[in-house]
Design a protein around this motif. Sequence first.
Motif, PDB file in Angstrom:
ATOM      1  N   UNK A 172      61.846 116.429 132.961  1.00  9.55           N
ATOM      2  CA  UNK A 172      62.800 116.629 134.118  1.00  9.55           C
ATOM      3  C   UNK A 172      63.997 115.587 134.012  1.00  9.55           C
ATOM      4  N   UNK A 173      63.539 114.342 133.915  1.00 10.14           N
ATOM      5  CA  UNK A 173      64.705 113.248 134.020  1.00 10.14           C
ATOM      6  C   UNK A 173      65.543 113.425 132.929  1.00 10.14           C
ATOM      7  N   UNK A 174      65.141 113.957 132.089  1.00  9.44           N
ATOM      8  CA  UNK A 174      66.175 113.523 130.604  1.00  9.44           C
ATOM      9  C   UNK A 174      66.851 114.929 130.549  1.00  9.44           C
ATOM     10  N   UNK A 175      66.528 115.976 131.169  1.00  3.48           N
ATOM     11  CA  UNK A 175      67.551 117.255 131.365  1.00  3.48           C
ATOM     12  C   UNK A 175      68.395 116.894 132.646  1.00  3.48           C
ATOM     13  N   UNK A 176      68.148 116.253 133.458  1.00  2.00           N
ATOM     14  CA  UNK A 176      68.874 115.707 134.778  1.00  2.00           C
ATOM     15  C   UNK A 176      70.023 115.143 134.324  1.00  2.00           C
ATOM     16  N   UNK A 177      69.652 114.157 133.432  1.00  2.00           N
ATOM     17  CA  UNK A 177      70.918 113.184 133.180  1.00  2.00           C
ATOM     18  C   UNK A 177      71.893 114.053 132.264  1.00  2.00           C
ATOM     19  N   UNK A 178      71.374 115.078 131.651  1.00  3.90           N
ATOM     20  CA  UNK A 178      72.537 115.988 130.792  1.00  3.90           C
ATOM     21  C   UNK A 178      73.274 116.840 131.673  1.00  3.90           C
ATOM     22  N   UNK A 179      72.513 117.624 132.562  1.00  5.68           N
ATOM     23  CA  UNK A 179      73.014 118.728 133.215  1.00  5.68           C
ATOM     24  C   UNK A 179      73.678 118.275 134.467  1.00  5.68           C
ATOM     25  N   UNK A 180      73.504 116.911 135.045  1.00  5.78           N
ATOM     26  CA  UNK A 180      74.212 116.509 135.969  1.00  5.78           C
ATOM     27  C   UNK A 180      75.817 115.834 135.653  1.00  5.78           C
ATOM     28  N   UNK A 181      75.692 115.206 134.279  1.00 12.04           N
ATOM     29  CA  UNK A 181      76.797 114.553 133.769  1.00 12.04           C
ATOM     30  C   UNK A 181      77.642 115.393 132.866  1.00 12.04           C
ATOM     31  N   UNK A 192      74.259 119.007 123.048  1.00  9.33           N
ATOM     32  CA  UNK A 192      74.349 117.896 123.766  1.00  9.33           C
ATOM     33  C   UNK A 192      73.147 117.839 124.527  1.00  9.33           C
ATOM     34  N   UNK A 193      72.462 118.722 125.004  1.00  5.83           N
ATOM     35  CA  UNK A 193      71.394 118.608 125.583  1.00  5.83           C
ATOM     36  C   UNK A 193      70.171 117.885 124.674  1.00  5.83           C
TER      37      UNK A 193
END
Length: 300
Positions: A172-181, A192-193
Amino acid sequence: MATTTTLTVPHLGGTKVGYRLSSPFFPCLSTTVLINSMCTTVSLYDSQFSSDRLDGTTNLLAIEPLGHGSTSCPSEHFTYWDSAIIAIQLLDALKIDKVFGIGTSQGGWIVVRMALLAPDRILGLLPLGTSMDSESPDSRTKGAWDPLTQLEPFYEKWSSPVTTPEFVVDEIWRGMVASLGFDSGEGVPEETLKFWDETLKEVYKGDEGRKKVRMALICLLERDGLLLRLGDIKCPVYWLQGPQDPVFGLKLAQEQIKLFTGSVEARLTIVEGASHYLNATKPEAVEDALLEMIGRYWLE
């Protein structure tokens, strides 16, 4: 991915600093320091390193702050001020005197700290998608996120009294870094993801990786604000912000740019369609601002 190039500086008992430097390096040109955002690496600035417009115009030096990439130190505890200090000490080690500074999100408040600590060495600042405040209640009334509510469960999960050799940072953290940024409204490209998912799994693994990401998170949640210090900045400030920045919004940038009262020039540029990681989705806007600043303020 994280850089494989490191150099040890004295701070915190000997900090191994991960960095990427333009090659070839031209001493006659200006140098621009680039500090990456939360849980990313020097790879965040791939667009800048591959830019034909910047090549031969300015040297680029991307630095991974404490808690990120290949940078590590003997102390488990550190702050954003420590990251600013090791960046300055890296300049010493590389024999680079004066620089411009670009910082994305947390990198923005790190390069401002560099300018406060070494005002004679920072020629200009380009904060991107950031805020100069702490994660304060006032910020949340003006459109900023609430990281303590959203991220405290990760802090609790990563605070272990025993060693965790099998640790891999949460999906979840890994996905959040990409989706937020990286999401500028059209979704994040699959490649990119995948790239950042693999990068975070590689950087934040094992007991050392858990401690590293935990302290990076603590730095984010407990950082001190810079609002009362901004008037001491003398160099020019070209702040770039997306109008729908999902982390800090726009109002904070509009208010805080006015606090650089001692700066020779301070302005805010609103970049339409920019993601939170503004340099990655709108590199042309960053190049325009940087080249203009170099043209006006490079001393040699």
